[in-house]
Design a protein around this motif. Structure first.
Motif, PDB file in Angstrom:
ATOM      1  N   GLY A  87       0.774  -1.686  -0.461  1.00 31.93           N
ATOM      2  CA  GLY A  87      -0.130   0.282  -0.089  1.00 31.93           C
ATOM      3  C   GLY A  87       1.003   1.500   0.318  1.00 31.93           C
ATOM      4  O   GLY A  87       2.141   1.109   0.331  1.00 31.93           O
ATOM      5  N   SER A  88      -0.162   2.657  -0.219  1.00 34.31           N
ATOM      6  CA  SER A  88       1.335   3.438  -0.538  1.00 34.31           C
ATOM      7  C   SER A  88       1.263   3.996   0.984  1.00 34.31           C
ATOM      8  O   SER A  88       1.802   4.775   1.448  1.00 34.31           O
ATOM      9  N   ALA A  89       0.240   3.082   2.279  1.00 35.93           N
ATOM     10  CA  ALA A  89       0.811   3.611   3.331  1.00 35.93           C
ATOM     11  C   ALA A  89       1.929   3.268   3.704  1.00 35.93           C
ATOM     12  O   ALA A  89       2.613   3.610   4.502  1.00 35.93           O
ATOM     13  N   PHE A 113      -5.224  13.728   4.765  1.00 38.11           N
ATOM     14  CA  PHE A 113      -4.890  12.457   5.254  1.00 38.11           C
ATOM     15  C   PHE A 113      -3.799  12.541   6.436  1.00 38.11           C
ATOM     16  O   PHE A 113      -2.573  12.618   6.541  1.00 38.11           O
ATOM     17  N   CYS A 159      -0.638  16.599  -0.629  1.00 34.68           N
ATOM     18  CA  CYS A 159      -1.897  15.519  -1.336  1.00 34.68           C
ATOM     19  C   CYS A 159      -2.682  16.096  -3.021  1.00 34.68           C
ATOM     20  O   CYS A 159      -3.345  17.334  -2.146  1.00 34.68           O
ATOM     21  N   ASN A 163      -7.191  14.694   0.161  1.00 38.61           N
ATOM     22  CA  ASN A 163      -7.546  14.397   0.631  1.00 38.61           C
ATOM     23  C   ASN A 163      -8.559  14.615   2.469  1.00 38.61           C
ATOM     24  O   ASN A 163      -7.382  15.277   3.470  1.00 38.61           O
ATOM     25  N   ASP A 191       1.398  13.142  -3.336  1.00 37.24           N
ATOM     26  CA  ASP A 191       0.679  12.503  -2.869  1.00 37.24           C
ATOM     27  C   ASP A 191      -0.102  12.094  -3.618  1.00 37.24           C
ATOM     28  O   ASP A 191      -1.587  13.535  -4.158  1.00 37.24           O
ATOM     29  N   THR A 193      -2.508   9.110  -5.453  1.00 36.88           N
ATOM     30  CA  THR A 193      -3.055   8.171  -4.945  1.00 36.88           C
ATOM     31  C   THR A 193      -4.378   8.741  -5.919  1.00 36.88           C
ATOM     32  O   THR A 193      -5.330   7.737  -6.355  1.00 36.88           O
ATOM     33  N   SER A 221      -1.385   4.329  -6.035  1.00 43.47           N
ATOM     34  CA  SER A 221      -1.632   3.126  -5.113  1.00 43.47           C
ATOM     35  C   SER A 221      -2.046   2.499  -6.571  1.00 43.47           C
ATOM     36  O   SER A 221      -3.102   3.460  -7.122  1.00 43.47           O
ATOM     37  N   THR A 223      -5.122   0.775  -4.934  1.00 39.80           N
ATOM     38  CA  THR A 223      -5.970   0.477  -4.038  1.00 39.80           C
ATOM     39  C   THR A 223      -7.027   1.696  -4.850  1.00 39.80           C
ATOM     40  O   THR A 223      -8.582   0.563  -5.226  1.00 39.80           O
ATOM     41  N   LYS A 224      -7.058   2.723  -4.658  1.00 42.54           N
ATOM     42  CA  LYS A 224      -7.957   3.596  -6.041  1.00 42.54           C
ATOM     43  C   LYS A 224      -8.131   3.053  -7.008  1.00 42.54           C
ATOM     44  O   LYS A 224      -9.776   3.148  -7.502  1.00 42.54           O
ATOM     45  N   ARG A 232      -2.364  -5.033  -0.354  1.00 44.93           N
ATOM     46  CA  ARG A 232      -2.050  -4.173  -0.390  1.00 44.93           C
ATOM     47  C   ARG A 232      -0.874  -3.570  -1.440  1.00 44.93           C
ATOM     48  O   ARG A 232       0.265  -4.427  -0.974  1.00 44.93           O
TER      49      ARG A 232
HETATM   50  C1  PLP Z   1      -4.725  10.344  -0.028  1.00 44.36           C
HETATM   51  C2  PLP Z   1      -4.486   9.260   0.906  1.00 44.36           C
HETATM   52  N1  PLP Z   1      -2.940   8.632   0.706  1.00 44.36           N
HETATM   53  C3  PLP Z   1      -2.538   7.128   1.144  1.00 44.36           C
HETATM   54  C4  PLP Z   1      -3.952   6.737   0.840  1.00 44.36           C
HETATM   55  C5  PLP Z   1      -3.354   5.241   1.305  1.00 44.36           C
HETATM   56  O1  PLP Z   1      -3.606   3.944   0.200  1.00 44.36           O
HETATM   57  P1  PLP Z   1      -3.054   2.228   0.447  1.00 44.36           P
HETATM   58  O2  PLP Z   1      -2.472   2.165   1.232  1.00 44.36           O
HETATM   59  O3  PLP Z   1      -4.133   1.438   0.461  1.00 44.36           O
HETATM   60  O4  PLP Z   1      -2.222   2.895  -1.180  1.00 44.36           O
HETATM   61  C6  PLP Z   1      -5.323   6.438   1.265  1.00 44.36           C
HETATM   62  C7  PLP Z   1      -6.082   6.057   2.104  1.00 44.36           C
HETATM   63  O5  PLP Z   1      -7.045   6.811   2.263  1.00 44.36           O
HETATM   64  C8  PLP Z   1      -5.072   8.111   1.111  1.00 44.36           C
HETATM   65  O6  PLP Z   1      -6.794   8.668   1.369  1.00 44.36           O
END
Ligand code: PLP
Length: 374
Positions: A87-89, A113, A159, A163, A191, A193, A221, A223-224, A232
């Protein structure tokens, strides 16, 4: 010595960041609180997972070579400019682990975020907030951010789109910020993502700029874009030097074989899925906007992104009350109180497909009727 005394002071003060998407065990609920691809995951995702599920008895390729090659072909950036994470997390955590020392100033817009601040506080950073002006629809002013890059500032965070506010900066604005930061020896964490699902992605992304800006690090990422938070995979771009250090410090085997193989297939074969979502969202976002305006009797601005950060002032509700009211009609929106003031007066929800958006609008209509609105 108590356990608490043994724990690092930064960790003692920590509370987990809060997020949307808490729909586990509530199958009938439509999740509008997490901003993932409204078309869902690509149809063949199950097939990719099944095909990837072999030789699990071997360790994964720690260098993630195939996946980096696939990302490299998609973005036209060499693999040496790419790092991948669970994940980008994971990359949000890794960045301050590599660059932020205890006591360094880190400038962060507010609201944004929550994971960025969480990761920097863990490293002992001194967090400096740049409040985004509510009376200017939470626009990030580059000049204000530059003026906060005082001596001792190690990094600033952006970001794009932000977000939860859904505001987007142009590439020109971001690059102006990066240039000013470079003059002051400040790193920029960007960011992107949420950008890939925007029709403006190609014009706004700064990925092609990383090699010539060695103070810039960008995350993206799966994810989105591919609606797969359950698997992840995220990735980051930086100059070769930035990536060399980040790759040196990251967790070993951070991506399992399954994740690497699935992500490689998606990156190479499913770009059309992302493009379809982007073109659908353009029209659907406008339809949502006029639907919300009609039902609430308020003016609703078109967000820069595919999610709304909507003021609840006219409804006279807090973010938490609105979330609960919508949930009674099986629609989950993001309670924004955890982003801090003034976000308790706003709700964040995404745009989905036409039938799902109609369910959202139906639920909104019922909520407005319940509170005695029009
Ligand atoms: C702006 C932003 N960056 C990063 C993430 C992390 O996402 P992930 O770890 O799933 O790539 C999120 C997740 O909600 C997000 O909203």
């Amino acid at each position: 010595m108590s356990i608490e005394q043994r724990v690092r002071p930064e960790v003692r003060a920590m509370a987990r960041p809060r997020h949307g998407g808490d729909v586990w065990g509530r199958l009938q609920v439509r999740d509008f609180s997490s901003n993932v691809n409204p078309l869902g995951a690509p149809e063949r995702l199950g097939e990719y997972i099944a095909e990837a599920a072999r030789d699990m008895e071997n360790y994964p390729d720690d260098s993630c070579a195939e996946l980096k090659d696939a990302i490299s072909s998609r973005y036209g950036v060499p693999p040496s400019n790419i790092v991948v994470g669970a994940g980008s997390a994971e990359l949000i955590r890794l960045f301050p682990e590599v660059f932020v020392r205890p006591g360094d100033r880190v400038v962060m817009p507010r609201p944004t975020f929550s994971e960025y601040g969480f990761a920097c506080r863990l490293m002992g950073a001194e967090m400096v907030d740049l409040p985004l002006p509510e009376d200017d629809a939470f626009r990030l002013d580059i000049g204000s951010m530059v003026s906060m890059m005082l001596p001792g500032t190690r990094a600033v965070y952006v970001c794009n789109p932000n977000n939860p506010t859904a505001r987007m900066l142009s590439r020109k604005e971001v690059l102006e910020l990066v240039a000013e930061a470079r003059r002051r020896d400040v790193m920029v964490f960007l960011d992107e993502t949420l950008l890939e699902l925007s029709e403006r992605d190609a014009d706004v992304t700064c990925v092609p700029e990383v090699e010539s800006n060695d103070n810039l690090f960008i995350i993206r990422s799966f994810t989105k874009s591919f609606a797969m938070p359950g698997i992840r995979v995220g990735y980051g771009f930086g100059s070769r030097e930035v990536i060399r250090y980040m790759d040196a410090a990251r967790l070993s085997w951070n991506l399992g074989t399954l994740e690497q193989r699935v992500a490689t297939r998606l990156m190479a074969e499913e770009q059309e899925h992302v493009r379809r979502a982007v073109s659908m969202l353009v029209g659907e976002k406008d339809r949502m906007r006029s639907g919300i305006a009609r039902i609430t009797g308020t003016k609703v601005a078109l967000p820069d992104s595919y999610f709304f950060f909507h003021s609840l002032e006219e409804l006279g509700m807090t973010s938490c009350q609105f979330r609960d009211a919508m949930l009674r009609h099986n629609v989950l929106v993001r309670d924004c109180s955890s982003f801090g003031p003034p976000c308790h007066g706003y709700s964040r929800f995404c745009v989905k497909t036409r039938p799902k958006d109609d369910e959202f609008l139906g639920a909104l209509q019922l909520v407005v009727e319940e509170i005695g609105g029009r």
